[in-house]
Design a protein around this motif. Structure first.
Motif, mmCIF file in Angstrom:
data_model
loop_
_atom_site.group_PDB
_atom_site.id
_atom_site.type_symbol
_atom_site.label_atom_id
_atom_site.label_comp_id
_atom_site.label_asym_id
_atom_site.label_seq_id
_atom_site.Cartn_x
_atom_site.Cartn_y
_atom_site.Cartn_z
ATOM 1 N N GLY A 28 0.739 -1.317 -0.112
ATOM 2 C CA GLY A 28 -0.007 0.038 -0.023
ATOM 3 C C GLY A 28 1.031 1.291 -0.120
ATOM 4 N N GLY A 29 0.316 2.282 -0.448
ATOM 5 C CA GLY A 29 0.992 3.590 -0.623
ATOM 6 C C GLY A 29 1.301 4.175 0.489
ATOM 7 N N LYS A 35 -3.064 -17.372 -17.791
ATOM 8 C CA LYS A 35 -2.529 -16.195 -17.282
ATOM 9 C C LYS A 35 -3.768 -14.983 -17.075
ATOM 10 C CE LYS A 35 1.559 -17.886 -17.553
ATOM 11 N NZ LYS A 35 2.231 -18.554 -16.190
ATOM 12 N N ASN A 50 2.709 -11.069 -11.658
ATOM 13 C CA ASN A 50 1.563 -10.222 -11.766
ATOM 14 C C ASN A 50 -0.030 -10.656 -11.460
ATOM 15 O OD1 ASN A 50 1.294 -11.315 -14.217
ATOM 16 N ND2 ASN A 50 1.039 -9.271 -15.425
ATOM 17 N N GLY A 67 -13.657 -5.625 -10.114
ATOM 18 C CA GLY A 67 -13.312 -4.662 -11.414
ATOM 19 C C GLY A 67 -12.586 -5.656 -12.327
ATOM 20 N N ILE A 68 -11.846 -6.531 -11.690
ATOM 21 C CA ILE A 68 -10.936 -7.569 -12.426
ATOM 22 C C ILE A 68 -11.966 -8.366 -13.318
ATOM 23 C CG2 ILE A 68 -9.506 -9.411 -12.353
ATOM 24 C CD1 ILE A 68 -8.011 -8.139 -9.985
ATOM 25 N N ARG A 84 -13.795 -6.578 -16.155
ATOM 26 C CA ARG A 84 -12.868 -6.476 -17.143
ATOM 27 C C ARG A 84 -12.590 -7.733 -17.971
ATOM 28 N NH1 ARG A 84 -10.340 -5.753 -20.585
ATOM 29 N NH2 ARG A 84 -8.975 -4.293 -21.442
ATOM 30 N N ALA A 99 -11.206 -10.750 -16.529
ATOM 31 C CA ALA A 99 -10.170 -11.588 -16.079
ATOM 32 C C ALA A 99 -10.542 -12.566 -15.033
ATOM 33 C CB ALA A 99 -8.811 -11.017 -15.760
ATOM 34 N N MET A 158 -10.459 -2.567 -12.282
ATOM 35 C CA MET A 158 -10.670 -2.798 -13.793
ATOM 36 C C MET A 158 -8.992 -2.488 -14.599
ATOM 37 S SD MET A 158 -14.141 -1.296 -14.709
ATOM 38 C CE MET A 158 -14.334 -2.135 -16.261
ATOM 39 N N LYS A 206 -6.415 -3.253 -13.074
ATOM 40 C CA LYS A 206 -5.605 -4.556 -12.878
ATOM 41 C C LYS A 206 -6.077 -5.878 -14.079
ATOM 42 C CE LYS A 206 -2.843 -7.865 -11.279
ATOM 43 N NZ LYS A 206 -1.547 -7.881 -11.506
ATOM 44 N N GLY A 207 -7.455 -5.537 -14.190
ATOM 45 C CA GLY A 207 -7.976 -6.700 -15.322
ATOM 46 C C GLY A 207 -7.372 -6.366 -16.719
ATOM 47 N N ARG A 208 -7.607 -4.992 -16.895
ATOM 48 C CA ARG A 208 -6.801 -4.689 -18.299
ATOM 49 C C ARG A 208 -5.336 -4.880 -18.552
ATOM 50 N NH1 ARG A 208 -5.334 1.239 -17.868
ATOM 51 N NH2 ARG A 208 -3.927 0.285 -16.225
ATOM 52 N N ASP A 209 -4.580 -4.842 -17.359
ATOM 53 C CA ASP A 209 -3.112 -5.224 -17.309
ATOM 54 C C ASP A 209 -2.790 -6.573 -17.724
ATOM 55 O OD1 ASP A 209 -2.773 -2.316 -16.976
ATOM 56 O OD2 ASP A 209 -2.032 -2.563 -14.879
ATOM 57 N N ILE A 210 -3.725 -7.351 -16.885
ATOM 58 C CA ILE A 210 -3.350 -8.971 -16.773
ATOM 59 C C ILE A 210 -3.828 -9.382 -18.344
ATOM 60 C CG2 ILE A 210 -5.572 -9.961 -15.980
ATOM 61 C CD1 ILE A 210 -2.498 -10.541 -14.214
ATOM 62 N N LEU A 211 -4.702 -8.782 -18.904
ATOM 63 C CA LEU A 211 -5.130 -9.196 -20.169
ATOM 64 C C LEU A 211 -4.377 -8.452 -21.381
ATOM 65 C CD1 LEU A 211 -9.104 -9.181 -19.695
ATOM 66 C CD2 LEU A 211 -7.548 -11.160 -19.848
ATOM 67 N N ASP A 265 -4.100 -5.192 -22.247
ATOM 68 C CA ASP A 265 -4.623 -4.248 -23.138
ATOM 69 C C ASP A 265 -4.271 -2.594 -22.517
ATOM 70 O OD1 ASP A 265 -5.990 -5.595 -24.763
ATOM 71 O OD2 ASP A 265 -7.622 -6.089 -23.506
ATOM 72 N N GLU A 317 -6.465 0.563 -22.777
ATOM 73 C CA GLU A 317 -7.337 1.564 -22.408
ATOM 74 C C GLU A 317 -7.090 2.568 -21.315
ATOM 75 O OE1 GLU A 317 -8.044 -1.230 -21.911
ATOM 76 O OE2 GLU A 317 -9.593 -1.493 -20.460
ATOM 77 N N VAL A 376 -3.982 1.184 -2.254
ATOM 78 C CA VAL A 376 -3.589 0.243 -3.029
ATOM 79 C C VAL A 376 -3.062 0.731 -4.365
ATOM 80 C CG1 VAL A 376 -4.397 -1.715 -4.419
ATOM 81 C CG2 VAL A 376 -4.791 -1.661 -1.801
ATOM 82 N N GLU A 411 0.402 -0.559 -5.672
ATOM 83 C CA GLU A 411 0.179 -2.004 -6.527
ATOM 84 C C GLU A 411 -0.231 -1.868 -7.837
ATOM 85 O OE1 GLU A 411 0.885 -4.445 -4.324
ATOM 86 O OE2 GLU A 411 1.445 -2.705 -3.065
ATOM 87 N N ILE A 412 -0.704 -0.565 -8.323
ATOM 88 C CA ILE A 412 -0.813 -0.491 -9.896
ATOM 89 C C ILE A 412 0.337 0.449 -10.179
ATOM 90 C CG2 ILE A 412 -2.386 0.584 -11.282
ATOM 91 C CD1 ILE A 412 -3.752 -1.534 -10.162
#
Lengths: 462, 462
Positions: A59-60, A173, A198, A216-217, A220, A222, B1, B3-8, B10, B12, B34, B38-39
């Motif tokens: 965490g930040g 993945k 990751n 959210g994941i 999106r 995943a 979301m 995190k979901g984008r990153d894992i896939l 993409d 946006e 977080v 973590e992002i």
């Protein structure tokens, strides 16, 4: 308590103590925020910063704590003073004399202050200093070697779930393990976490964020799997309901210590999980009763489900048993032994107790009962329940949790205007604390002998 | 979301939008924390700072937002950068062109950033600019005068509760009203709040803190009353259970909009309150069914109870009716009409529906039923339930909430192995959204005619 003191016109010091690990939780942050503006009197907040949460911190805020440690508390960017709190720093927090001097200085202060104290976790016991995570929590151990005095042999459901999850994550993945600082709930070692890369997110002790993020994941596209102990899920009822269930995002929960004979202290009870979550719409709660079933449920939940799914990891020893039903038949119960007069519906890790009762009814009362593995804790199989009416007088439900609001209540409610007797077994609505699990079962007349007596008294033997 | 984008894999932009008022909630703070570590990819967090929550803002973070506004975002002490987030400020957030330029600048950024935007609430509509709190939420209104198109005449239970609470607070300075920015739940005006002085604490939108603080206030010997809407209580299940109920601190909750025909949009439903809270040990949930009963319950809860108490404010028009029982008889049900064959147990604001049914059974089926005001939603009167077995065939429960996990389930469970039919009426486990309340009752066959039909089919008339 500071507010209570003020309203009653008293003057004592009110002192809150928190570790750096717990600071990442919403409750702590909300509290600091309110202390920073709404309390204008004595309040001493001790932050014991030992640079460790349950596992490592995430965490930040930990960047700011580090900056403050590195500048001996002098950095201008200070998350505590930013939100209206006074602040002081002590670098050598394991020095008792220094601590006493420090505390003396701020005793009787007339406004809220954060005392940021740098300490070393495990100080004085080398094994604990060297391996902070392992020594966050431990069972009785040998002081010289650090080895536990009691060993638990054999593979557990937790081991099986971990292995399977890591395999699936390796193959696909898009699987992401999300945890509120509880990789330990699944025994995910540092090496496991590094291997996941990751595909692993630790939110720190922040269950709300873990669940909102998982939603959210999933939204999106995943595949998030939230890993923690059942007891901590109560911190995120809101996110389970609003962020996940209203959106119907296919998040998977893998929960450890849902069982009444797991963690038995009052602040870590898993016995409320079914009562708490089985009444939230859209959430499918799965209670596996064998190794195969657990694996099937995990695959279904992670990859196929259109709903959020909560899997209650059984606390008993893994059972090898073939399953006859596809997991996708949500709320379909499995009849494992078809009989008559008495039907036993034994949920999840109480299936083995159901089997004991089944055998006892056969052997001792000469009854040939029906035994059912309901598989799901959040819904009922109305068709099957209707069919039981034909040749059963008594339905017994067994569940590993409190009765009120739980699974047995759903059965009792369904049958409430039908001609059959329902007897639900589970724990009372009570904050049990450090109890003997076996004795509690007897006390609640949930042991096999007591249930046999109930059956005998209620419908007699043959 | 993000995190979901990153894992896939993409790319946006992921954009979160939050108002300054909501920033005080634990979920928001956990999320920022977080995001701050973590992002490590694109994430744009827009903070729309209009210097207003539901009522005025409360909390230390608002000091920092003010400092940042006053320094055009340049202040070194910055709660966002402190926790690892990038930061940018826009002073004229109601200027569309300026907003577009600002957003263009940060679009496609490769790390998390907070865009702090200063706006004016109600901008462009003078009435809303001048009275921010009143215009946070409103029913349809006349554009010229701002007056509501529909008026609700007559005193409500909320009005009665407010008046009584203010009187009691005036008489006894140890009464403290605590609210998570929902003084509106009880209609507490700015003047009321000023009059309450230090007997009023607004935690901002921070239900966890409101409940934890109330527990501390009670532990310290003063008398906290938590005021909010039922729907927001799900954010603090953890604090209700752990901070309040385990400690058994005599906190009083006064909850508005517990009724199914109050707020009918999916994110503000009150229909889960009983199911959510009635299965937590030590918590006494009171469901008053008349004006006198409400007043008695408030006095008992605030001044005499040894337990935490939750009072569900009825949504219907206040009923004048004498009460025959003392509130201190926890879980004792009140028999208001003694009869036979059919017993109606009608909880809280569904007592009036129970009375309608009582009259209809008399008039149309020539049955003389028993009518019961259970008063409590969290426990049952076993003695009374046992006595009903003597001369009743059917027990009907009526409650203003979902059936699963609720009050009727407790009755059904108690009677499940006894010789009586139980029919529980309540809502389904479902996320209803913007429904017509009257039509929903009919759909669920909970209207008086449908229940009459059920009785006729089940036990016949006379």
């Amino acid at each position: 308590m500071a507010k209570g003191r003020d309203i009653l016109g008293d003057k004592e010091n009110i002192i809150a103590i928190i570790g750096d690990g717990s600071l990442s939780g919403g409750e702590a942050m909300e509290g600091l925020n309110v202390a920073g503006s709404e309390i204008n009197s004595n309040l001493i907040i001790i932050v014991n910063d030992n640079q460790q949460s349950i596992s490592e911190t995430h965490g930040g805020i930990y960047k700011n704590l580090e900056l403050l440690r590195n500048t001996n508390g002098k950095a201008l960017n200070n998350m505590f003073t930013a939100i209206g709190l006074d602040y002081a720093y002590l670098g050598n927090g394991n020095d008792i004399e220094a601590l006493i001097e420090f505390f003396k200085k701020y005793k009787d202060i007339d406004h809220p202050i954060v005392l940021h104290i740098n300490t070393k976790k495990g100080k004085g016991y080398k094994l604990a200093e060297d391996n902070k995570e392992a020594w966050h929590w431990c069972s009785p151990f040998d002081r010289e070697t650090g080895k536990p005095l009691y060993s638990f042999s054999g593979e557990s459901y937790v081991d099986i779930a971990k292995k399977h999850l890591l395999n699936r994550a390796k193959e696909d993945k898009s699987v992401v393990v999300v945890t509120p600082n509880m990789p330990a709930a699944l025994g995910l070692s540092e090496k496991d976490r590094i291997n996941l890369g990751n595909q692993f997110v630790d939110c720190g002790i922040a269950e709300e964020q873990a669940c909102a993020m998982a939603s959210g994941i999933a939204k999106r596209g995943a595949h998030p799997v939230v890993v923690t102990n059942a007891t901590f899920m109560q911190r995120t009822y809101d996110q389970v309901s609003h962020d996940i269930c209203i959106n119907n995002t296919p998040v998977t929960f893998l929960l450890n210590f849902c069982n009444f004979d797991g963690l038995t202290d009052v602040t870590h009870l898993g016995i409320f999980a079914i009562s708490m979550f089985s009444n939230i719409p859209n959430l499918v709660i799965m209670a596996p009763s064998s190794k195969n079933e657990l694996l099937d449920m995990m695959d279904y939940a992670i990859f196929k489900s259109n709903h959020p799914t909560m899997i209650l990891l059984p606390g008993d020893k893994p059972i090898e048993r073939e399953t006859s039903l596809d997991v996708s038949n949500i709320n379909k119960f499995e009849v494992t032994h078809s009989g008559n007069d008495v039907a036993i519906i034994a949920l999840g890790d109480f299936y083995s107790k159901g089997l004991d009762l089944y055998n006892a009814l056969k052997d001792k009362l000469n009854i040939n009962p029906t035994l059912i593995n309901p598989r799901f804790a959040s819904g009922i199989d109305e068709k099957l329940l209707d069919s039981l009416l034909n040749n059963h007088k008594l339905v017994i439900t067994l569940e590993d949790g409190i009765i009120e609001g739980g699974f047995g209540n759903k059965i009792a409610n369904y049958y409430s205007d039908k001609n059959i007797i329902v007897k639900s077994y589970g724990l009372e609505k009570e904050f049990y604390d450090r109890y003997n699990a076996k004795e509690l079962l007897k006390e609640l007349k949930m042991d096999t002998d007591s249930i046999l007596n109930y059956v005998k008294e209620t419908i007699g033997g043959k």
